[in-house]
Write a protein that holds these residues in place. Sequence first.
Motif, PDB file in Angstrom:
ATOM      1  N   LEU A 161       8.236   7.052   4.324  1.00 34.11           N
ATOM      2  CA  LEU A 161       9.033   8.310   4.745  1.00 34.11           C
ATOM      3  C   LEU A 161       9.469   9.426   3.759  1.00 34.11           C
ATOM      4  N   ARG A 162       9.841   8.925   2.545  1.00 36.19           N
ATOM      5  CA  ARG A 162      10.485   9.632   1.360  1.00 36.19           C
ATOM      6  C   ARG A 162       9.342  10.838   1.032  1.00 36.19           C
ATOM      7  N   ALA A 163       8.150  10.235   0.986  1.00 37.77           N
ATOM      8  CA  ALA A 163       6.878  11.144   0.307  1.00 37.77           C
ATOM      9  C   ALA A 163       6.385  12.123   1.554  1.00 37.77           C
ATOM     10  N   ILE A 197      14.838   2.539   4.006  1.00 36.42           N
ATOM     11  CA  ILE A 197      14.263   3.863   4.042  1.00 36.42           C
ATOM     12  C   ILE A 197      13.410   4.261   2.463  1.00 36.42           C
ATOM     13  N   LEU A 198      14.262   3.756   1.615  1.00 36.58           N
ATOM     14  CA  LEU A 198      13.934   4.107   0.201  1.00 36.58           C
ATOM     15  C   LEU A 198      12.536   3.553  -0.215  1.00 36.58           C
ATOM     16  N   SER A 229      10.184   3.037   1.959  1.00 29.38           N
ATOM     17  CA  SER A 229       9.153   3.424   2.958  1.00 29.38           C
ATOM     18  C   SER A 229       8.286   4.690   2.730  1.00 29.38           C
TER      19      SER A 229
END
Length: 71
Positions: free
Chosen positions: A50-52, A45-46, A48
């Motif tokens: 997805l965080r941005a 997750i970190l 990917s």
Amino acid sequence: MGANRSSLFYHRDCALAGGTLGQLLGARDAMWVGAVGELLAVLPILLSPLRAMDRLPTTAVDEERAAAAVV
């Protein structure tokens, strides 16, 4: 029912693996292995994109419906 059965098998297997590690390595080392495993579980997750993301991507159909509702 299928999700409950799958969850039960997962917990049983994890308990078996934890018990085996505890017997082979000792309790303290088995806890370290578990802690490192928990930290590694967060890496996908970190790393990917997805965080941005500020918001979830929309489809063209959703944009057309929104444009039609405004008019």
